[in-house]
Each structure stands twice: as C-alpha cells, then as structure tokens.
Design a protein around this motif. Structure first.
Motif, PDB file in Angstrom:
ATOM      1  N   VAL A 183       8.951 -15.479 -21.012  1.00  6.69           N
ATOM      2  CA  VAL A 183       9.007 -14.301 -20.421  1.00  6.69           C
ATOM      3  C   VAL A 183      10.515 -13.846 -20.416  1.00  6.69           C
ATOM      4  N   GLN A 184      11.004 -12.687 -20.867  1.00  7.08           N
ATOM      5  CA  GLN A 184      12.293 -12.108 -20.775  1.00  7.08           C
ATOM      6  C   GLN A 184      12.309 -10.742 -19.802  1.00  7.08           C
ATOM      7  N   PHE A 185      13.300 -10.733 -19.356  1.00  5.12           N
ATOM      8  CA  PHE A 185      13.610  -9.519 -18.477  1.00  5.12           C
ATOM      9  C   PHE A 185      14.854  -8.905 -19.036  1.00  5.12           C
ATOM     10  N   HIS A 186      14.892  -7.558 -19.500  1.00  3.02           N
ATOM     11  CA  HIS A 186      16.108  -7.113 -20.166  1.00  3.02           C
ATOM     12  C   HIS A 186      16.632  -5.781 -19.501  1.00  3.02           C
ATOM     13  N   SER A 187      17.717  -6.066 -18.597  1.00  2.00           N
ATOM     14  CA  SER A 187      18.227  -4.690 -18.315  1.00  2.00           C
ATOM     15  C   SER A 187      19.060  -4.003 -19.161  1.00  2.00           C
ATOM     16  N   LEU A 188      18.944  -2.815 -19.210  1.00  2.00           N
ATOM     17  CA  LEU A 188      19.317  -1.707 -20.112  1.00  2.00           C
ATOM     18  C   LEU A 188      20.537  -0.956 -19.614  1.00  2.00           C
ATOM     19  N   GLN A 189      21.451  -0.273 -20.261  1.00  2.00           N
ATOM     20  CA  GLN A 189      22.474   0.366 -20.067  1.00  2.00           C
ATOM     21  C   GLN A 189      22.416   1.854 -19.971  1.00  2.00           C
ATOM     22  N   GLY A 190      21.273   2.499 -20.433  1.00  2.00           N
ATOM     23  CA  GLY A 190      21.286   3.929 -20.551  1.00  2.00           C
ATOM     24  C   GLY A 190      21.179   4.570 -19.144  1.00  2.00           C
ATOM     25  N   PRO A 191      21.410   5.790 -19.363  1.00  2.00           N
ATOM     26  CA  PRO A 191      21.253   6.673 -17.917  1.00  2.00           C
ATOM     27  C   PRO A 191      19.842   6.994 -17.695  1.00  2.00           C
ATOM     28  N   VAL A 228      19.462  -8.295 -11.017  1.00  2.00           N
ATOM     29  CA  VAL A 228      19.846  -7.355 -12.226  1.00  2.00           C
ATOM     30  C   VAL A 228      20.964  -6.337 -11.907  1.00  2.00           C
ATOM     31  N   VAL A 229      21.427  -5.674 -12.793  1.00  2.00           N
ATOM     32  CA  VAL A 229      22.450  -4.520 -12.519  1.00  2.00           C
ATOM     33  C   VAL A 229      21.504  -3.493 -11.577  1.00  2.00           C
ATOM     34  N   PHE A 230      22.309  -2.950 -10.512  1.00  2.00           N
ATOM     35  CA  PHE A 230      21.967  -2.126  -9.714  1.00  2.00           C
ATOM     36  C   PHE A 230      21.326  -0.758 -10.428  1.00  2.00           C
ATOM     37  N   ASN A 231      20.061  -0.375 -10.190  1.00  2.00           N
ATOM     38  CA  ASN A 231      19.752   1.194 -10.649  1.00  2.00           C
ATOM     39  C   ASN A 231      19.655   1.068 -12.128  1.00  2.00           C
ATOM     40  N   THR A 232      19.255   0.139 -12.798  1.00  2.00           N
ATOM     41  CA  THR A 232      19.019   0.319 -14.092  1.00  2.00           C
ATOM     42  C   THR A 232      17.547   0.191 -14.550  1.00  2.00           C
ATOM     43  N   SER A 233      17.090   0.877 -15.735  1.00  2.00           N
ATOM     44  CA  SER A 233      15.867   0.478 -16.430  1.00  2.00           C
ATOM     45  C   SER A 233      15.873  -0.795 -16.963  1.00  2.00           C
ATOM     46  N   ALA A 234      14.676  -1.166 -17.448  1.00  2.00           N
ATOM     47  CA  ALA A 234      14.432  -2.569 -17.999  1.00  2.00           C
ATOM     48  C   ALA A 234      13.361  -2.560 -19.124  1.00  2.00           C
ATOM     49  N   VAL A 235      13.451  -3.763 -19.722  1.00  2.00           N
ATOM     50  CA  VAL A 235      12.012  -3.783 -20.588  1.00  2.00           C
ATOM     51  C   VAL A 235      11.541  -5.311 -20.310  1.00  2.00           C
ATOM     52  N   LEU A 236      10.414  -5.585 -20.066  1.00  2.00           N
ATOM     53  CA  LEU A 236       9.792  -7.102 -19.842  1.00  2.00           C
ATOM     54  C   LEU A 236       9.289  -7.400 -21.133  1.00  2.00           C
ATOM     55  N   LEU A 237       9.460  -8.730 -21.600  1.00  2.00           N
ATOM     56  CA  LEU A 237       9.092  -9.055 -22.916  1.00  2.00           C
ATOM     57  C   LEU A 237       8.123 -10.483 -22.433  1.00  2.00           C
ATOM     58  N   PHE A 238       6.757 -10.378 -22.885  1.00  2.00           N
ATOM     59  CA  PHE A 238       5.971 -11.467 -23.027  1.00  2.00           C
ATOM     60  C   PHE A 238       5.690 -12.208 -24.316  1.00  2.00           C
ATOM     61  N   GLY A 239       5.957 -13.532 -24.214  1.00  2.00           N
ATOM     62  CA  GLY A 239       5.433 -14.001 -25.733  1.00  2.00           C
ATOM     63  C   GLY A 239       4.106 -14.027 -25.758  1.00  2.00           C
ATOM     64  N   ALA A 240       3.329 -14.357 -24.758  1.00  2.00           N
ATOM     65  CA  ALA A 240       1.755 -14.441 -24.740  1.00  2.00           C
ATOM     66  C   ALA A 240       1.521 -14.688 -23.115  1.00  2.00           C
ATOM     67  N   CYS A 241       0.505 -13.837 -23.130  1.00  2.00           N
ATOM     68  CA  CYS A 241       0.039 -14.303 -21.588  1.00  2.00           C
ATOM     69  C   CYS A 241      -1.700 -13.910 -21.778  1.00  2.00           C
TER      70      CYS A 241
END
Length: 797
Positions: A350-358, A269-282
């Motif tokens: 399963v998706q991992f989304h790296s975010l742009q915010g501070p 991922v982009v260094f030092n960024t927050s993220a969101v994990l999305l699960f379709g079903a587990c």
C-alpha cells in the motif's frame, strides 16, 4: 538478529545524494514537534490558568527545556556515522523518545520526592511525547516496484497497522466508527492465512536441540498438507491427529475464518496537499476510507488507485474494511468454487503519494504508457488527472534514460501530446529479449506555469511480439515456449521479495522461459524480476471455470472488465508480459449471445488496451468444441490425459497416447485456424511431496514425473505446437470446503513440480536434466532404475 539489524540499518540510511537534506529535514521535524509542545502548553494554560504553579513551572522550565532538547537531539543525531547519515525519519523518533523518557523519569523522580504538583506536567508532557514518538514513524519512501515517483512524497505503508476482526457482520461504513479492540499486525497481511508458530518445546523435549527444531519444523510444515506431516502423528488414533496438529503447531485462530476485518493506520504528509493511494491488491472486497470518508469500493485481485482530496491536517488516517466472504451479488468475480484458497486482507503493498499541485482535488500523472512500434521507436501515451482549475497551462517534459536522480526537468524536451508523442525515437536503443533483457527508462514531468506538479519514471523494454502461422515470434524470431503455470502463493498469498527471487531462480534452474500467471493479475515485483531476467509471462484477469450465468450477469462482467483495465494499466510497461488472458476454462462451448458477447468484448478490450503489444487468448478446456477461437490470437488448450479421473488407477496405455492427443489437437488448429499458433497452457499430474512408489501408481512423485516428461517430450518433438506451460510450478493451498480429498489430498493442489515450501520433486529434477542437456546427449524419458527396463518403450523419439 544481527543480519536483520544490519539489513534494517542499511535500508534506513540516506544515500549520499540526500545528505545535504538531512539537517534541514531534522530541523523541520523539530519545529513541528515544538509546535505540538506549544499547543500542549496553551492547553494547560487554558485548563489551569497562568497563576497555577504547574503552569508557571511548565512555562519557565519545562517548555523551553523540551524544545531545546528536541533541537539538540535532532542536530546531534545528524552527525556522520561511518560515512553515512541516519535519515530524519529515524531522528525524529529518537529525539522525541529521548525527550519522553527523560520527562517521564523526571516526573517519577518528583513523585518519589512527594512533590505531586510538580509531577503533573512532567507526566502529561512525557506521555504526550512518547505517544508522538511511537506514532511518528515515517514509512519507507522507495516504491517496492516500478514505476518510481520522484515528483511525489511517497510513503510505502508496509509495516505495522492496527487490526480487528469484526466477524460475520454486514459490510458498511458504520463499522469504521465502532469502538473495537485492535491489535498490531504487519501489512501486507492475509488475515485468514497467517503463519503458525510451532510449539516445539511443548510437543518435543524441552531441551530442544537443532535436530528437534528441524523435526518440529518438518512435522508442522504445510508442504505436507493441512495437517502437516502425517507421519509425525501416525501413532495417534486418526480422530486425535487434527487436535494434535493444532495443539503442537499452533494454528492461528483466524486461519480460514471468513468475515469482515478492519485495518487502520496513519501517515504524516505535507500539510493541505492532495494525494493518491495505491493498492497492490486487496481482497476479496474492500472499502477504503481516508479521514473517515469512504472513497472506494473495490473487488478483485488487481492493482488500483484512489484519489484523495487535500485536508487542513498533517496526519491522514487510513482505514480499510476487508470482506473475505463470497457474495454473488456484490462481488461475483470471486467465487468459492475457484481452485485455490482465496485469502483476504491487504495482500500487497500500500502506498500513499502526497502531490504538489494546487487546489483540493489532485492533479497528477495518471499514466505514462510506452508502446514499442519498432525496436527503436515507441508510441507514448501520457495522461494527467486535472482536479483543480488552478492547474493552468499544463506542459509535459520528458527524458529517456536520465542518469541523474530526482526530477531536474529544466533541460528536458518539451512535448505537446498528440502526433508528437507517436513513433518517438529512443536514444541508443537496445532491444529486449530473453537472452538480452535490456531495459530503458523514461521520466515525464508535468508542469503548470513553470511549476512542477508531478514527475514519474517508468521502465520499459523494446520488443515486438506477433504470430506467423504455427509460430509465435519475438522480435521476428520464432519462440518455442516452455514453462509453468504459477500462483502467487506459498502458505499465504503474501510473498516477500526474497521468496519471489527464489521462484525466479528455481524457474531458471529448471530451464523455464515462460510463466503463465494463474489466475489473476500478478505481483508487480514479480513482473519486475521477469523483466530483468528475460522470463516471458502470460497474465490474466481473475476467473476460473466461469459459466453462462456469469457472462449474463451485468455486475460480473462490469467487474471483470474493470479488472482487465487495471491489469493492463499496471503491466503496460512490462516487456516480459507478452500475453493477456481471461476467463480461464470458461464455458466457451456455450452458444448463448451473452457468452459470445463476453468473449468478444473481453478480447477486444484487452487488445485495445495493449495496442498490439500483447497477444490475447484464454485457457480453453473445451478445446475443439470452443466456439470463439476466432477472437483469440493464439489457440490455448488445456487437457490432462492419463490423469483424470484421479480415482482411477494409473494406466500406461493412456500415457502412451499423450503424443497422439497433442498431435490431434495440432492438426485441428492447423486445419481450422491456419493463421493461429497452438499453445498447451495446462497439462500435468499430481504428486504428493515425499510420496514414492511404483511409477504407474497415481499420486507418487514417480508417476507425476513420468507424465510431466511425456508432455514435454511430445510438445518439443512436434513442430506444430508453439509451446507448453505445465500445471504447475508449485503446490498451492485450496479451500477444503470446496475440494474433496480424492481430488486435492492434503488440502493442496499437488500438481507442483516443487512443494509448497519450494522443495523440488522428481519431476523438477527430470525436467531440469531434459532442459539442460547438451546437443547429442540422451533425449528421452528419465526413469527410476527399477522401472527403466519395462517402461523404456513408452515414448519413442
């Protein structure tokens, strides 16, 4: 293989709009790799000192040559090939792999010459590069379903993970740090329902011909039951048939095993960024950890998300502990009595989304919900999660049906949430209907002080659903619904996109306009296809024949309400979903305060979440004894005349009564709930795939076809009934520890009009003819020639 390779190549190519980014991304990848080589160089200096010959050799020859090779490999790999570019995620692997093999080759050459000292750095760096090459696989970027996320770095973690089955152990976070042997598996995965690999060359002649391969496939097919096609083993004693099936059809050692499993992977991922994990079903219960820290404990079959704080690292480690055992204390929403096999694992994407915010905490768009108010106007509900105080002065901009890719927000409309987002006019509005499933798109950008923090694109349809007396209305027009209940199952709950498309095609071919999703939140990819094909959908919260004890259980109700929220949030923008349901065949005849509160509370919650864009109901097996129909928008009844008990012989007199039974229910609703339509949401009969016999004999395809037709003809000649959902579309696997062979022979619920492998039965063919007849053509029972004369009078139009 060639087709698979071509498909893979086409998926991995960059579109033309991205070509100008490829070189920059490749160089960026090469720079990151060079930094890693430099780190290794520094480590060798610290270990051996600068005077060591190996250190000098690496500094003077190996280090500069490796960095050069990486850059040249990356650069040359971006040359156009056939008018397209191979993206940087492939290039980095290739460049690094080329370097690795060259380094290892030079090390081997030095070793053959007896130059042991000079071998050491070649081997060390070669293996490091090879490991990095193998671990640097970048995941697909395009989400498998809507919404899309042009403001995020998306990694779809569908592919190879590491897996270990830990067995019957206590589920806790300590299992994450245990040293266990792991193997690669492909996610999505149901670890207790993995496919078999038939040993065709073992049980059939070694000179396997095409016909023998087909025989092997048929004999091992679970469409015929949990032991395959029994006709293949009839020459063996009955006690030996199960062993023969397992030895020939190679049953996976984890099939139907229950316990705890561990999945692990990494994502760059982009260094030092927050993220969101999305699960379709587990399922059934899952502990989600990132970088060794448990962030979520989830139960149930619905999509969910997990916010992930930033970390000063570029490689994030993801681990999921999955427990597929039943536990009435920790996850009572899953119960072993449920009438389908509940597989365990990472069942959907399963998706991992790296975010742009501070800031360390994620700031992002949590929801972009579109609620049609007319066929030209919508209410918009945009919600952001603000995790960082640094995210100040938040602004929102949006645009309908943006023809451009990405998130070029500068010219979009600026909106202050609140009254300005109510009754918004959709430009060039086109309504959605089964005949014309027109879809619109909306992009929303989240800004802070002029900086883009997030951007989400959703797809929606303009349609209105309501009721009027006996009728269900779509866009003001009366509907007469026909379709099937459908589980998201084949031999496994993991379905490919091609399998979902096949189901849609079969449903359309048989003339279905309606699908009741049983009995949990549906795969978002399937709902996307329903949106595009104009199929109407009933979606419901996980549950089956729940009892007053469940309704009085605080954990059960808390988890059920959470699943309702997650289902409603995931499906809010699907125009195909016109019903939200819950508590399938629950004890709605129970007068206790807890049961009343459960039905009232769930109906209110789903009605609140849908804001009038869905009808709310539940499949009621208590029918006229149901105490809570006042909370439903539609009365939805289940009944199986002439079928239960399954051990009783077929009775044609009971078959004749089917029209009278549905008429009696219609009159009851008309007299007691005159403002509510009546739907028949379950009715049907079992038919063993490939089993034929007299039409009045239960479990034959002929008897099943007769009953399915009787239900269809009875409902579609009765104006008091708004529609029918037959049980069911396809055969499904059940838990043999719960259901007996007299109720569920072959280890299947055999009421599908197609088999587990989607081969049509006689009922499918008969319904296809009835649904596709032209005006003036014959409308009545379609019977086998040998039975036509004596059965013609069963139903009279």
């Amino acid at each position: 293989m060639r087709a698979d390779r071509a498909k893979w190549t086409s998926q991995m190519r960059c579109s033309q709009k991205d070509e100008h980014l490829v070189m920059g991304e490749c160089v960026s990848a090469a720079l990151r790799f060079a930094i890693r080589v430099h780190t290794l160089h520094a480590s060798i200096i610290a270990l051996h000192g600068e005077a060591d010959p190996a250190t000098r050799y690496m500094k003077e020859q190996l280090y500069p040559w490796t960095v050069y090779h990486c850059f040249i490999g990356a650069a040359f790999s971006t040359l156009p090939r056939g008018g397209s570019y191979i993206p940087w995620r492939c290039l980095k692997i290739r460049a690094m792999a080329q370097a690795a093999w060259t380094l290892l080759g030079r090390g081997a050459a030095q070793a053959r010459k007896g130059e042991g000292l000079r071998t050491r750095p070649w081997w060390a760096l070669g293996w490091l590069v090879l490991i990095q090459a193998c671990g640097a696989v970048d995941w697909p970027r395009e989400p498998p379903s809507w919404p899309k996320y042009p403001g995020r770095q998306v990694s779809v973690l569908n592919g190879t993970w590491q897996f270990a089955f830990l067995g019957d152990v206590v589920l806790n976070a300590k299992l994450l740090v245990e040293n266990v042997s792991m193997e690669p598996v492909v996610v999505p995965d149901a670890f207790d329902m993995r496919a078999e690999t038939p040993r065709c060359s073992t049980c059939w002649p070694k000179e396997v011909t095409e016909s023998n391969e087909e025989l092997c496939r048929v004999c091992c097919s679970r469409a015929y039951g949990w032991q395959g096609n029994q006709q293949c083993w009839q020459t063996l004693p009955e006690a030996e048939r199960e062993v023969a099936f397992e030895s020939c059809c190679s049953q996976h050692w984890l099939r139907h095993r229950r316990g705890v499993a561990l999945y692990k992977t990494q994502v760059e991922v982009v260094f030092n960024t927050s993220a969101v994990l999305l699960f379709g079903a587990c399922a059934l219960r899952c502990l989600v950890a990132v970088d060794g820290v448990v962030l979520a404990d989830h139960s149930g079959l619905s999509p969910f998300s997990v916010p992930v704080t930033s970390a000063e690292r570029q490689l994030r480690s993801i681990a999921v502990l999955v427990d597929n055992r039943f536990d009435p204390v920790t996850h009572p929403v899953h119960q072993n009595k449920y009438d389908w096999y509940q597989g365990g694992g990472l069942l959907r994407a399963v998706q991992f989304h790296s975010l742009q915010g501070p800031g360390a905490e994620p700031t992002y768009l949590a929801a972009v919900d579109v609620f049609p108010t007319t066929l030209e106007h919508v209410d918009l509900d945009v919600r952001a999660v603000v995790g960082s105080p640094a995210a100040q002065g938040l602004q929102y901009r949006w645009r309908f049906d943006d023809p451009h890719q990405g998130c070029d927000w500068a010219s979009w409309s600026t909106v202050i949430l609140g009254t300005a987002s109510r009754n918004v006019s959709v430009p060039n509005a086109r309504s959605w209907s089964p005949e014309n499933p027109n879809l619109h798109r909306l992009k929303v950008a989240l800004l802070s002080s002029g900086q883009l923090l997030d951007c989400v694109e959703v797809r929606f349809g303009l349609r209105r659903v309501s009721t009027s007396g006996r009728d269900i209305l779509l866009n003001g027009q009366s509907l007469k619904l026909f379709g099937f209940n459908r589980h998201d199952l084949v031999a496994s709950p993991v379905l490919s996109h091609e399998e979902l498309v096949r189901d849609i095609q079969l449903l359309r071919d048989v003339g279905a306009s309606f699908v009741r999703g049983a009995h949990y939140a549906q795969d978002q990819r399937f709902l996307d296809l329903c949106d595009e094909n104009g199929l109407l959908v009933w979606e419901e919260v996980l549950g089956w024949q729940n009892t007053p004890k469940d309704f009085a259980d605080g954990i059960f109700m808390m988890q059920s309400l959470k699943l309702a929220d997650e289902m409603a949030a995931a499906s809010v923008n699907h125009p195909s979903v016109i019903f939200f349901g819950f508590f399938n065949e629950g004890r709605s005849d129970d007068p206790s305060p807890a049961t009343e509160a459960a039905y009232r509370g769930m109906a209110n919650r789903l009605r609140e979440k849908s804001r009038g864009t869905r009808l709310v109901s539940w499949g009621s097996s208590t029918t006229i004894a149901d105490r809570y129909l006042q909370y439903a928008d539609v009365c939805s009844f289940h009944h199986y005349p002439a079928w239960y008990p399954t051990t009783a012989p077929g009775d044609l007199d009971e078959v004749k009564e089917i029209p009278l039974i549905w008429e009696a229910y219609a009159r009851f609703v008309e007299e007691n709930f005159p403002s509510k339509p009546l739907l028949i949401t379950e009715a049907g009969a079992g038919g063993l795939f490939g089993h034929h016999g007299p039409t009045e004999e239960k479990w034959t395809e002929e008897f099943q076809s007769l009953l399915m037709q009787m239900h269809y003809l009875s409902v579609f000649t009765n104006p008091k009934i708004a529609g029918l959902a037959l049980w069911q579309f396809a055969d499904i696997p059940i838990d043999r520890l719960v259901s007996t062979d007299d109720q569920r022979p072959r280890g299947l619920n055999n009421k599908g009009v197609v088999s587990l492998s989607r081969m049509p039965k006689l009922a499918f063919q008969a319904l296809h003819l009835l649904r596709n007849r032209k005006p003036g053509q014959y409308f009545g029972l379609i019977l086998p020639p040998q039975d036509a004369d004596r059965l013609t009078g069963l139903f009279k139009v």
